[in-house]
Design a protein around this motif. Structure first.
Motif, PDB file in Angstrom:
ATOM      1  N   ARG A  57      85.543  62.222  57.766  1.00  0.00           N
ATOM      2  CA  ARG A  57      86.709  62.913  57.229  1.00  0.00           C
ATOM      3  C   ARG A  57      87.983  62.476  57.956  1.00  0.00           C
ATOM      4  NH1 ARG A  57      83.571  67.603  57.324  1.00  0.00           N
ATOM      5  NH2 ARG A  57      84.824  68.559  58.980  1.00  0.00           N
ATOM      6  N   VAL A  58      87.884  62.355  59.262  1.00  0.00           N
ATOM      7  CA  VAL A  58      89.052  61.933  60.042  1.00  0.00           C
ATOM      8  C   VAL A  58      89.431  60.498  59.711  1.00  0.00           C
ATOM      9  CG1 VAL A  58      89.926  61.514  62.374  1.00  0.00           C
ATOM     10  CG2 VAL A  58      88.565  63.554  61.914  1.00  0.00           C
ATOM     11  N   LEU A  59      88.450  59.615  59.639  1.00  0.00           N
ATOM     12  CA  LEU A  59      88.736  58.201  59.342  1.00  0.00           C
ATOM     13  C   LEU A  59      89.352  58.055  57.952  1.00  0.00           C
ATOM     14  CD1 LEU A  59      85.570  56.337  60.721  1.00  0.00           C
ATOM     15  CD2 LEU A  59      87.629  57.054  61.931  1.00  0.00           C
ATOM     16  N   PRO A 116      81.667  53.103  60.280  1.00  0.00           N
ATOM     17  CA  PRO A 116      82.124  51.716  60.458  1.00  0.00           C
ATOM     18  C   PRO A 116      82.227  51.334  61.936  1.00  0.00           C
ATOM     19  CG  PRO A 116      83.986  53.143  59.978  1.00  0.00           C
ATOM     20  CD  PRO A 116      82.749  53.999  59.856  1.00  0.00           C
ATOM     21  N   GLN A 117      82.013  50.070  62.203  1.00  0.00           N
ATOM     22  CA  GLN A 117      82.160  49.502  63.538  1.00  0.00           C
ATOM     23  C   GLN A 117      82.912  48.175  63.419  1.00  0.00           C
ATOM     24  OE1 GLN A 117      80.358  51.080  66.715  1.00  0.00           O
ATOM     25  NE2 GLN A 117      81.272  52.418  65.163  1.00  0.00           N
ATOM     26  N   PRO A 118      83.668  47.761  64.447  1.00  0.00           N
ATOM     27  CA  PRO A 118      84.384  46.479  64.371  1.00  0.00           C
ATOM     28  C   PRO A 118      83.422  45.325  64.127  1.00  0.00           C
ATOM     29  CG  PRO A 118      85.104  47.752  66.280  1.00  0.00           C
ATOM     30  CD  PRO A 118      83.898  48.458  65.730  1.00  0.00           C
ATOM     31  N   ALA A 119      83.907  44.315  63.393  1.00  0.00           N
ATOM     32  CA  ALA A 119      83.067  43.139  63.104  1.00  0.00           C
ATOM     33  C   ALA A 119      82.732  42.380  64.380  1.00  0.00           C
ATOM     34  CB  ALA A 119      83.787  42.228  62.116  1.00  0.00           C
ATOM     35  N   PHE A 120      83.638  42.380  65.358  1.00  0.00           N
ATOM     36  CA  PHE A 120      83.371  41.827  66.691  1.00  0.00           C
ATOM     37  C   PHE A 120      84.176  42.667  67.677  1.00  0.00           C
ATOM     38  CE2 PHE A 120      86.905  39.555  64.865  1.00  0.00           C
ATOM     39  CZ  PHE A 120      87.796  39.294  65.895  1.00  0.00           C
ATOM     40  N   ALA A 169      81.383  58.250  68.845  1.00  0.00           N
ATOM     41  CA  ALA A 169      82.104  59.512  68.799  1.00  0.00           C
ATOM     42  C   ALA A 169      83.604  59.270  68.674  1.00  0.00           C
ATOM     43  CB  ALA A 169      81.816  60.330  70.064  1.00  0.00           C
ATOM     44  N   LEU A 170      84.309  60.301  68.233  1.00  0.00           N
ATOM     45  CA  LEU A 170      85.750  60.422  68.411  1.00  0.00           C
ATOM     46  C   LEU A 170      85.957  61.500  69.467  1.00  0.00           C
ATOM     47  CD1 LEU A 170      86.971  60.637  64.680  1.00  0.00           C
ATOM     48  CD2 LEU A 170      86.697  58.573  66.081  1.00  0.00           C
ATOM     49  N   ARG A 211      92.607  50.878  60.036  1.00  0.00           N
ATOM     50  CA  ARG A 211      91.150  50.949  60.129  1.00  0.00           C
ATOM     51  C   ARG A 211      90.775  51.534  61.482  1.00  0.00           C
ATOM     52  NH1 ARG A 211      88.832  45.399  57.672  1.00  0.00           N
ATOM     53  NH2 ARG A 211      88.503  46.180  55.573  1.00  0.00           N
ATOM     54  N   LEU A 212      90.186  52.714  61.479  1.00  0.00           N
ATOM     55  CA  LEU A 212      89.779  53.373  62.711  1.00  0.00           C
ATOM     56  C   LEU A 212      88.262  53.410  62.815  1.00  0.00           C
ATOM     57  CD1 LEU A 212      92.779  54.201  62.574  1.00  0.00           C
ATOM     58  CD2 LEU A 212      92.109  56.453  63.444  1.00  0.00           C
ATOM     59  N   TYR A 213      87.766  53.497  64.049  1.00  0.00           N
ATOM     60  CA  TYR A 213      86.330  53.476  64.301  1.00  0.00           C
ATOM     61  C   TYR A 213      85.961  54.473  65.400  1.00  0.00           C
ATOM     62  CZ  TYR A 213      87.028  48.757  62.324  1.00  0.00           C
ATOM     63  OH  TYR A 213      87.396  47.687  61.537  1.00  0.00           O
TER      64      TYR A 213
END
Length: 450
Positions: free
Chosen positions: A199-201, A248-252, A88-89, A3-5
């Protein structure tokens, strides 16, 4: 599943600093001399955060970690460091000469966050042992600063090059270029287009990740994630939240860590050997060591030069690399010796290891030479009590010549295929088995938890 963000990185303002003066090599590659130089080159050099100077009167309330946190806070307040306005990436390339040659390579990857997980989940794989002391140091720094200022170097496999094509085929100019002290050119591209990011994720969803560099920081960050999930009363594997753009963003915050991802199927990856020197050995004599080694190795003394001098590092490395199969150079003040294994003799000492481990130069060096011949048990070696790890063969030989070490072992590098095979079969090599070159610069982007 990986899982990447994307993330809103904390970055130096290039209008306020000369970027070349504030970035550093990774903390564990910084010598005391490099630390001093980084301190002198700029008052805003990242060294003050990632590897600050200790003081004689440090206490629990004021120490290297509290000073790091205060420095980071001050720089943010002054605008030296600014948080990006949108997630951003970051495309990241490094162009360099392979050490000891004229060959030029380019290694490409990208910087993103990735969700942390235990090795047992078989999403992230390690390839070597770690040092407990290093992990406790990094944990203290993470807790004090609430920031990850250095990237973990992750490898993945994708023969279709999907992520690279999305990131690098636009032909856009990099927003940042830095040449470091090793004459490596580092270039960074900021990528904010939500469709490109997605696309990258998506391309990374099914990838297995192998840690190339950063085992200590990864394990420390994962432990910190467990601790914070318990404190917050949240599920450490909770589903991500979403931005207004659907990213997507981390849950925490502690659920993720900043990493650079490099495709193993792309050109540009270089692994150097990490040589060993042993010191503090009682009543050590080089020729006696060579005699004892004959029980397990074919031992050939390498003659001195016509001038009566010991061969230099280039000559020894050429002799080593010209020798097929497993081989080491043992350099002592009494002479230099080429060791090649006697398979039947060493087999009993390696019987508790898998066949793939038994064939590794570094494993045979640790199990047969360090443990059996020199009597250094695994815990002693892991603690670094009698062994140092050096990239440069010349430095290893110099330590023996000056009396700062008893014996140097020059070894061949582990191959990428060997490392991949070990990792994906849930095995680990001895610590410092690989030296990926060049290192990722620290200070290009940072991930703050607050």
């Amino acid at each position: 599943m990986a899982r990447l963000y994307p993330f809103r990185a904390l970055r130096y303002d290039p209008a306020r600093v000369n970027m070349t003066d504030v970035v550093t090599q990774p903390y564990d590659k910084i010598s005391p001399a490099m630390q001093e130089r980084y301190y002198e080159v700029s008052p805003y050099n990242l060294i003050r955060v990632i590897l600050g100077k200790q003081k004689p009167r440090d206490t629990d309330k004021e120490n290297v970690y509290t000073r790091a946190a205060a420095t980071l806070s001050e720089w943010r307040a002054e605008g030296i460091l600014k948080e990006e306005a949108e997630p951003a990436l970051y495309g990241y390339s490094q162009t360099y000469k392979v050490p000891g040659t004229e060959e030029v390579r380019e290694r490409r990857g990208f910087i993103a966050l990735a969700q942390l997980s235990d090795y047992a989940d078989q999403v992230v794989y390690r390839h070597e042992q770690t040092f407990p002391k290093h992990k406790s140091d990094r944990l203290a720094l993470f807790k004090a600063t609430r920031a990850y200022c250095e990237q973990i170097y992750m490898l993945y496999s994708d023969p279709t090059f999907t992520a690279e094509k999305a990131i690098f085929e636009s032909g856009a100019a990099p927003e940042l270029e830095i040449t470091d002290e090793y004459n490596v050119l580092h270039r960074v591209w900021k990528l904010t287009d939500p469709a490109l990011i997605q696309r990258v994720l998506t391309a990374m969803d099914d990838k297995k990740l192998i840690i190339a560099d950063g085992h200590h920081r990864y394990e420390t960050s994962t432990g910190y994630m467990h601790e914070r999930a318990a404190e917050l009363g949240v599920d450490e594997k909770a589903e991500p939240t979403r931005t207004a753009d659907g990213l997507p963003q981390p849950a925490f915050p502690e659920q993720a860590m900043m990493m650079t991802f490099v495709n193993m199927d792309a050109p540009g990856i270089t692994i150097l050997p990490t040589h060993r020197v042993a010191f503090g050995l009682i009543d050590f004599h080089g020729r006696e060591f060579a005699r004892k080694a004959e029980a397990y190795f074919n031992v050939e003394e390498i003659p001195n030069t016509p001038e009566g001098l010991f061969p230099g590092d280039a000559a020894l490395l050429k002799r080593l690399n010209d020798t097929p199969g497993v081989a080491f150079i043992a350099a002592t003040r009494d002479g230099d010796f080429l060791l090649t294994p006697k398979p039947e003799a060493i087999a009993p000492l390696l019987s508790n290891l898998s066949p793939r481990q038994q064939q590794l130069d570094v494993t045979q060096l640790h199990k047969v030479v360090l443990e059996k011949l020199l009597g250094l048990n695994e815990e002693t070696v892991r603690a670094g009590s009698n062994v140092r790890y050096l990239r440069e063969a010349s430095e290893a030989l110099a330590q023996v010549g000056s009396g700062n070490a008893d014996i140097a072992f020059l070894i061949k590098p582990v191959t990428l295929e060997q490392m991949k095979d070990i990792s994906l079969n849930l095995e680990v090599m001895p610590q410092k088995s690989t030296d990926f070159y060049p290192k990722l610069l620290s200070g290009l982007a940072m991930y703050t938890l607050d």
